[in-house]
Design a protein around this motif. Structure first.
Motif: not given
Length: 272
Positions: A39, A82, A104
């Motif tokens: 992330s 992600n 995120q």
């Protein structure tokens, strides 16, 4: 650096039993660490995407290297990092999945909107830097007072570094009209703001010096307090090139603080 810091924090700080082997057998710990790393990697990509005009002048070497990767490829990597992070989180538990989904989103929202709002940009950036450690905090459910003090200590030192970076890149921020504290309020108010933060860091460092759980590494926090106190005065006489040295010193000091956690409760090798 993030992966190293998270493993050291998990083993020697958040888990009061301090058993290295038992910690490393925990699959969820590895999942949280690598979801955080992926992330964060995605966050650096999207942040550069929004700041690439400024970075061409402020970070010419980095920008030159990134020219070998076109924007479409960079954005694909952003999505892939992600996505893999969320897949790992989902395999661990739905709560961890929701946590990283929020993380995120906040990274994207910061890069897209919050980075343009004075004061909010520095505070949000510093919070996002320590956000992965919040995952460990919640996972181990260690709500000790000294953990909160350490979180405040890390937040302050990262916030100070972030404002120093804005002070160092003042000319570039002014050129592209970025809403930073030096660019919007001026150099003198920024140094006053830094002095306030450094004073708070000095007080917190002294408190951590007398914390029983950190007695083996109290010298680190005592030195932090002394250094912060001298920088409060010295920052008024420093030129721009010295600000860059302070930024590098803060990075090294964060690294040193991470390594020092290995010595909580004595020799780390005895905890196997």
């Amino acid at each position: 650096m993030l992966i190293l810091a998270m493993y050291i924090s998990a083993i020697f700080l958040f888990n009061e039993k301090h058993n290295i082997i038992e910690n490393l057998k925990n699959i969820k710990l590895h999942g949280i660490v690598f979801s955080s790393a992926l992330s964060a990697m995605a966050g650096y990509i999207i942040n550069h995407f929004y700041d690439q005009d400024k970075d061409k002048l402020y970070k010419p070497i980095t920008s030159m290297l990134l020219q070998f990767i076109n924007q479409k490829t960079a954005l694909r990597l952003y999505i892939i990092f992600n996505f893999i992070s969320l897949i790992i989180a989902a395999l661990l538990s739905y709560r961890i999945f929701i946590f990283f989904l929020i993380y995120q989103f906040l990274i994207w929202f910061y890069s897209h909107k919050l980075s343009k709002i004075i004061f909010i940009n520095n505070i949000t950036s510093s919070i996002l830097m320590i956000f992965p450690f919040l995952a460990l905090f919640l996972f181990y459910e260690n709500f000790s007072k000294y953990i909160l003090y350490l979180a405040g200590f890390l937040f302050l030192i990262i916030l100070i570094r972030d404002i120093c970076k804005d002070l160092h890149s003042y000319k570039f921020d002014h050129l592209f009209n970025y809403s930073t504290i030096p660019n919007s309020l001026g150099i003198i108010p920024t140094k006053i703001y830094l002095d306030v933060l450094l004073f708070l860091l000095t007080i917190l460092s002294i408190c951590l010096t007398f914390e029983p759980h950190l007695q083996e590494i109290r010298l680190y926090y005592l030195l932090t307090g002394f250094l912060s106190f001298f920088i409060i005065i010295g920052i008024w006489f420093m030129r721009n090139k010295w600000i860059q040295i302070i930024i590098l010193m803060i990075k090294f000091w964060i690294f040193l603080g991470t390594i020092s956690l290995l010595f909580i409760d004595g020799n780390p090798l005895s905890l196997l």
